[in-house]
Design a protein around this motif. Structure first.
Motif, short mmCIF file in Angstrom:
data_model
loop_
_atom_site.label_atom_id
_atom_site.label_comp_id
_atom_site.label_asym_id
_atom_site.label_seq_id
_atom_site.Cartn_x
_atom_site.Cartn_y
_atom_site.Cartn_z
N ASN A 128 27.95 -86.73 -27.34
CA ASN A 128 29.38 -85.69 -27.88
C ASN A 128 28.93 -84.82 -29.54
N GLY A 135 25.40 -82.84 -29.79
CA GLY A 135 24.56 -81.92 -29.32
C GLY A 135 22.94 -82.11 -29.41
N LYS A 164 21.70 -76.83 -30.35
CA LYS A 164 23.24 -76.53 -29.17
C LYS A 164 23.54 -77.50 -29.57
N GLY A 165 24.84 -77.40 -29.72
CA GLY A 165 26.34 -77.78 -29.91
C GLY A 165 26.67 -78.42 -28.94
N SER A 166 27.52 -79.55 -27.98
CA SER A 166 27.97 -80.22 -27.31
C SER A 166 29.62 -79.82 -27.42
N LYS A 167 29.94 -79.80 -25.65
CA LYS A 167 30.85 -78.69 -25.70
C LYS A 167 32.37 -79.90 -26.70
N PHE A 168 32.22 -80.78 -26.77
CA PHE A 168 32.66 -81.28 -27.27
C PHE A 168 32.84 -82.29 -28.90
N GLU A 225 33.40 -80.50 -32.25
CA GLU A 225 34.43 -79.94 -31.89
C GLU A 225 34.62 -79.32 -34.01
#
Length: 91
Positions: free
Chosen positions: A48, A50, A83-87, A89
């Motif tokens: 959550n 990256g 690379k950041g997670s899609k979660f 924010e």
């Protein structure tokens, strides 16, 4: 752009740590630990948050920006990509 000092100040305020040196030691310890872990593994994923991944550039010839007739040989080098997670924010 945020500097390391800005990160340390933010960490201190967020965690209510009055000792700047203690916050600096904690941030430095995390960075060193992450660096050592990336030497052992090419990829580290935080759920959550990256992924940190070691990438390598290719060997190539590039044109010298000062003198376009001069060709410089660039050796391959390693760098860290995040690379950041899609979660994750960002506000």
């Amino acid at each position: 752009m945020t500097t390391k000092k800005d990160l340390i100040i933010f960490y201190s305020e967020l965690n209510k740590i009055k000792d700047f040196d203690e916050s600096e030691r904690r941030i430095e310890r995390f960075i060193n630990t992450l660096s050592e872990a990336l030497k052992l593994n090419d990829k580290i994923a935080f759920m959550n948050f990256g992924t940190f991944e070691v990438k390598e550039t290719k060997e190539r010839d590039i044109v010298d920006p000062k003198d376009s007739t001069n060709i410089i040989h660039a050796e391959p080098r390693k760098y860290v990509k995040f690379k950041g997670s899609k979660f994750l924010e960002l506000r």
